[in-house]
Design an enzyme around this catalytic site. Structure first.
Site, mmCIF file in Angstrom:
data_model
loop_
_atom_site.group_PDB
_atom_site.id
_atom_site.type_symbol
_atom_site.label_atom_id
_atom_site.label_comp_id
_atom_site.label_asym_id
_atom_site.label_seq_id
_atom_site.Cartn_x
_atom_site.Cartn_y
_atom_site.Cartn_z
ATOM 1 N N ASP A 30 56.746 -24.838 -12.659
ATOM 2 C CA ASP A 30 55.503 -25.775 -13.123
ATOM 3 C C ASP A 30 55.986 -26.422 -14.446
ATOM 4 O O ASP A 30 57.058 -26.334 -15.102
ATOM 5 C CB ASP A 30 54.389 -24.702 -13.546
ATOM 6 C CG ASP A 30 53.062 -25.317 -13.408
ATOM 7 O OD1 ASP A 30 53.041 -26.480 -13.494
ATOM 8 O OD2 ASP A 30 52.073 -24.889 -12.926
ATOM 9 N N GLY A 71 59.541 -27.576 -14.732
ATOM 10 C CA GLY A 71 59.970 -28.777 -14.087
ATOM 11 C C GLY A 71 58.742 -29.349 -13.420
ATOM 12 O O GLY A 71 57.638 -28.869 -13.361
ATOM 13 N N ASP A 72 59.242 -30.529 -12.865
ATOM 14 C CA ASP A 72 57.824 -31.377 -12.166
ATOM 15 C C ASP A 72 58.144 -31.498 -10.780
ATOM 16 O O ASP A 72 59.101 -31.680 -10.416
ATOM 17 C CB ASP A 72 57.927 -33.026 -12.849
ATOM 18 C CG ASP A 72 56.886 -33.747 -12.371
ATOM 19 O OD1 ASP A 72 56.533 -33.602 -11.198
ATOM 20 O OD2 ASP A 72 56.270 -34.683 -13.024
ATOM 21 N N ASP A 120 0.747 -1.266 0.035
ATOM 22 C CA ASP A 120 -0.088 0.091 0.012
ATOM 23 C C ASP A 120 0.891 1.266 0.085
ATOM 24 O O ASP A 120 1.691 1.321 0.789
ATOM 25 C CB ASP A 120 -0.872 0.023 1.191
ATOM 26 C CG ASP A 120 -1.804 1.118 1.322
ATOM 27 O OD1 ASP A 120 -1.965 2.108 1.814
ATOM 28 O OD2 ASP A 120 -2.791 0.869 0.342
ATOM 29 N N ARG A 141 46.662 -23.918 -3.644
ATOM 30 C CA ARG A 141 45.691 -24.717 -3.992
ATOM 31 C C ARG A 141 46.321 -25.956 -4.731
ATOM 32 O O ARG A 141 45.787 -26.382 -5.825
ATOM 33 C CB ARG A 141 44.701 -24.095 -5.088
ATOM 34 C CG ARG A 141 44.049 -22.922 -4.137
ATOM 35 C CD ARG A 141 43.095 -22.166 -5.151
ATOM 36 N NE ARG A 141 41.906 -23.026 -5.594
ATOM 37 C CZ ARG A 141 40.560 -22.658 -4.864
ATOM 38 N NH1 ARG A 141 40.593 -21.950 -3.918
ATOM 39 N NH2 ARG A 141 39.734 -23.413 -4.987
#
Ligand SMILES: Cc1cn([C@H]2C[C@H](O)[C@@H](COP(=O)(O)OP(=O)(O)OP(=O)(O)O)O2)c(=O)[nH]c1=O
Length: 634
Positions: free
Chosen positions: A501, A527-528, A88, A544
């Site tokens: 990486d 690299g690993d 209203d 992460r």
């Protein structure tokens, strides 16, 4: 504020708007709400002087409008809608309330009062949650009281219980000094007649207005913003204590219904009121033997199980994801960013898609809060502009693309992973990882884009969770596109950062570099992390990463880091935070990550086990938990 998810909470409910106002219908349908319109027959004749404030009057009128409709619908087919919305709108000059003018003279009287003055427009809103049902007991049907506001013509009807949430919104409007001639010209346009205060700000009446303070839509008849906040309060999470319980005896003795008999209209004695309120009647059985709270009734605690809303949402969750992915893939948000708002047919033309299906997609996107639909067409919402446009600084397009192209497929094999005895999510992630390694450059790029867009959201939080200025060099293991490295270099002007990486990743990382001075202090080394010797650094970073690996791999990785780390050096780990840390309000996000999020204590023990001491834990943003440990002397 994200509006549509809130509106979406009403998606599976039968919602009725108890209003004939075309403005309210338009405002709510533009917001994506689906509802039926049942205009209220409540006569707006409450005794204004009995209300302490003008807005109390508006709120009560809104409530009575909604309750009348709920009662009438319940009466008609014994099934009230789930939610009835009443509103209203009034104009108040000081304590004086102006409603719709009854004729031109009345309109003139109202507009003269507003002429050159500031006044308030109040809209009272009531959201009525209904629960109508009979209570069945063994061998009998116990029909409980009619509420005071329900029509009395059919006393054998089942009971309708309601919970009312109500609020009001105030907007200040100032009229210019207007000549008599202009006022009459406006009145003769016919516009004032169905509008509170005798004017319509959204049309010709807008020319009378010098300024507006507050919600414009509130003046037009419905405070959409406040309504959404109220829905958010009610549904996130539902807090029954926020809902105001309607007691039948709390309804003022107002002649709501034309067909009340004298005795009913005269009210009942306090004793009766306490039991059932005005008009309250126990038709069969003893109510005291079957007390029902409204909460119980709404939850169906006595005879039906609670409505499984969450479960149904879960069942349909995959459809929502697919809609989002499809819209991203079609570059819908890009088109609307550059050329929106657009009508469905124009979107279809630009995307070269089927018009009908495109409109469906657009409507679902609007219901999901990704688009807003107005009379001008479809446009991006704030969240879409920010995160779903491909070239946006905070774009999550890459993540959507990757999830669609790969994670989706991997999760379709979840059943197989479970049958074969593998951990579900690890099984899925393992497959995803295999796929990533075995496939093309394009796939690696897609993976990198996904990681890049997610890391952009969190990198700053991770880099600043602790003061890392004591370290001269850092190595981000599995650092992908170097987004965290860049944030670290920016935050710590002395820091040299190495991104370590896989060769196929570092090879493509150049495409993600923006340049800038800090880039000189960042180098990419292929690299690993499980096989090759780790680059030397004072600080190792794992963002992460741990969660994606099973325990044996995880311990292998931590022990390699521990052997490379000099005493006094550090290890910074960022992972999804566990539930009990109150990290995320989005458990789904975490569930979709590979492993079970670890608690702060688990992280601490993990690092301690691998020779790190002084382990500290901090929160980073809404999703991550960041842990920093110092390598003890062996
Ligand atoms: C002040 C103002 C009011 N209004 C309208 C909004 C409302 O529709 C109307 C106020 O009357 P209301 O009684 O609030 O609404 P209504 O009678 O149109 O519909 P219902 O009772 O069925 O809910 O005035 C405008 O459209 N523009 C304005 O600038």
């Amino acid at each position: 504020m994200v509006l549509c998810p809130v509106i979406g909470k009403l998606q599976h409910k039968r919602v009725v708007l108890a209003s004939a106002s075309p403005r309210r219908q338009e405002i709510l349908s533009n917001a994506g709400l689906r509802f039926e319109v049942v205009p209220s027959r409540f006569k707006e004749k409450l005794h204004k002087a009995s209300f302490a404030t003008p807005y109390a009057y508006a709120v009560e009128t809104a409530k009575q409008k909604a309750l009348e409709v709920a009662g009438r619908m319940h009466q008609k087919d014994l099934r009230a809608p789930d939610v009835v919305i009443g509103a209203d709108t009034i104009v108040a000059v000081g304590a004086m309330i102006l409603e719709k003018p009854v004729d031109k003279q009345d309109a003139y009287r109202m507009l003269s009062r507003l002429n050159g003055k500031e006044h308030s427009v109040f809209t009272g809103v009531a959201i009525v949650h209904c629960c109508s049902k009979d209570i069945s007991g063994p061998g009998r049907t116990l029909r409980l009281t009619l509420s005071s506001w329900a029509p009395r013509a059919h006393p054998t009807d089942g009971r309708l219980d309601t919970e009312v949430s109500e609020f009001y919104e105030e907007t200040t409007v100032k009229f210019s000094e207007l000549s008599e001639e202009l006022l009459w010209e406006y009145i003769n346009s016919g516009e004032p007649m169905d509008k509170a205060g005798g004017y319509g700000i959204q049309a010709l009446g807008g020319m009378l207005v010098e300024y507006v303070h507050g919600d414009f839509l509130n003046v037009v008849g419905f405070p959409l913003n406040h309504f959404c906040k109220e829905l958010a309060r009610l549904y996130y999470p539902p807090r029954p204590e926020d809902l105001r319980r309607v007691r039948h005896d709390s309804i003022p003795a107002v002649d709501t219904f034309e067909n009340l008999s004298d005795s009913e209209a005269g009210g009942s004695d306090p004793g009766q009121s306490a039991k059932g309120g005005r008009g309250g009647e126990q038709v069969d059985g003893d109510r005291s033997q079957a007390p029902r709270t409204l909460d119980a009734a709404l939850n169906g605690a006595e005879s039906r199980p609670p409505f499984p809303t969450g479960l149904l949402e879960l069942m349909d969750g995959f459809k929502a994801s697919k809609v989002l992915f499809t819209a991203c893939k079609l570059k819908l948000f890009d088109v609307l960013k550059d050329q929106g708002p657009l009508q469905a047919v124009d979107v279809a033309r630009k995307l070269s898609t089927c018009a009908g299906r495109t409109e469906q997609l657009l409507d679902v996107c609007a219901a999901l809060g990704l688009l807003e639909k107005t009379h001008r067409g479809y446009g991006n919402t704030e969240v879409a502009t920010l995160h779903l446009v491909s070239d946006g600084e905070h774009s999550l397009q890459g993540l959507a693309e990757y999830n669609d192209a790969h994670v989706w497929g991997v999760f379709t094999r979840l059943g197989l992973a479970v049958r074969e005895g593998a951990d579900q999510t690890r099984g899925a992630l393992g497959a995803m990882e295999e796929e990533r390694l075995s496939q093309s450059k394009e796939l690696t790029l897609q993976f990198m884009r996904a990681k890049h867009s997610l890391s952009k959201l969190t990198a700053h939080h991770v880099a600043t969770a602790f003061d890392l200025s004591r370290f001269a060099s850092a190595c981000d293991l599995g650092g992908c596109t170097g987004i965290l490295a860049r944030e670290l270099a920016q935050e710590y002007p002395r820091l040299q950062v190495t991104v370590f990486d896989l060769p196929e990743v570092t090879e493509l990382s150049g495409g993600f570099q923006r340049g800038g001075r800090q880039t000189e202090r960042i180098r990419f080394v292929p690299g690993d992390i499980f096989k090759d010797s780790l680059p030397e650094a004072d600080l190792y970073v794992l963002s992460r990463i741990l969660q994606d690996w099973p325990d044996d791999k995880l311990h292998k990785l931590l022990s390699r880091i521990s052997s490379s780390c000099k005493p006094g050096g550090g290890l910074l780990v960022a992972e999804a935070a566990a539930e009990e840390e109150g990290a995320s309000r989005s458990p789904r996000l975490r569930t979709l990550s590979a492993g079970q999020p670890r608690s702060a204590d688990e992280h601490r023990r993990l690092l301690q086990r691998h020779g790190f001491r002084d382990v500290r834990v901090a929160r980073a943003g809404d999703l991550l938990c960041v842990v920093l440990g110092t390598r003890a002397a062996p």
